[in-house]
Design an enzyme around this catalytic site. Sequence first.
Site, PDB file in Angstrom:
ATOM      1  N   ASP A  86      55.043  31.727 -59.113  1.00 55.35           N
ATOM      2  CA  ASP A  86      55.988  31.945 -60.208  1.00 55.35           C
ATOM      3  C   ASP A  86      56.224  30.673 -61.019  1.00 55.35           C
ATOM      4  OD1 ASP A  86      57.323  30.529 -58.284  1.00 55.35           O
ATOM      5  OD2 ASP A  86      58.992  31.929 -58.061  1.00 55.35           O
ATOM      6  N   GLU A  87      55.265  29.741 -60.978  1.00 53.81           N
ATOM      7  CA  GLU A  87      55.404  28.469 -61.690  1.00 53.81           C
ATOM      8  C   GLU A  87      54.399  28.405 -62.835  1.00 53.81           C
ATOM      9  OE1 GLU A  87      55.961  23.803 -60.531  1.00 53.81           O
ATOM     10  OE2 GLU A  87      54.218  24.827 -59.679  1.00 53.81           O
TER      11      GLU A  87
END
Length: 334
Positions: free
Chosen positions: A253-254
């Site tokens: 999720d980066e």
Amino acid sequence: MPPSTDQLMQVIRIQTEIARLGLGLGDIMGFVVEQVLSLISADGAAVELAEGDEMVYRATAGIAKEQIGLRLKIDGSLSGLCVRSGEILNCPDSEADPRVDRAACRLVGLRSMLVMPLQHKGVTVGVLKAMAAQPNRFSSAGVVLLGMLSEVIAAAMYNSVRYDIDELFHQATHDSMTGLANRALFMDRLRSTVLQSERDNRPIGVLIIDMDGLKQINDTHGHRVGDAVIIEFANRIREGTRSSDTVARLGGDEFGVLLTAVEQPRDVDTAVQRIDSEIQARFAFEDKEYELRGSIGSAISTVDGLEIEQLLEVADQRMYAAKRQRSASLQVCA
């Protein structure tokens, strides 16, 4: 000494896991280099692809982890010799081997390595490299096992790339889920942009963006919904940036954004506000709505320095500070 039964079973498990996950080429390369570490007791591993007259680190693990995007000259490196010869090469000690790029070996922290050619349509297009911090680490069993893993990557190249080398490059440098640049391409462009920025005395900006609440969405609604949210989140970041910017999914999720057309520090703040505004609208998926939130940290070269690691660290710290601030605000509101 031949590979042990346990080692051969591990190779089979790796192949089975790739088949189960249905990964894209870039993801497969990243997965395989991680497996090299335990399979043959390596301290590091990398997939390097030949691009023009250079070898580029496109997937890394272990002691090579931070060197993704690193470029070596084909002439004057063991990887380049492997590509030119198509042969398996063993370096017992980089300090005594005239074939290696010794400066690069010292940068990575390796003393011995195995280099295995990666072939696509009969042409050697890159290498799978196992590394160790000590001399004389790898045995004949390691050669056999690394060869098996190179065949896994070669099969992925064959299955996922049916056209030409340009498509191979795209598959290796872009995230298969979102279509964004992957970490390897982001780091590659960051390295070259920092050098250009230093020459031209023009600032660049780096953003690190972490999606808030993905774990809760996955736990509550399942990974299919979570994947849809990631894709929408990526699209919104892309909508909030310019064509000159590089937007990448760095993992999970980066996300990262490289801002090149920066005239002054407030341009970076404007970019942060623009992206944040794009992210915040609710996302409708299969008759339900989901809140999208992201924590954004920024760094700018003229303020925070021209060292790549420092820029990323500053942006990362500011991202976590923004996340903590948002969490504290939500607790107050509750």
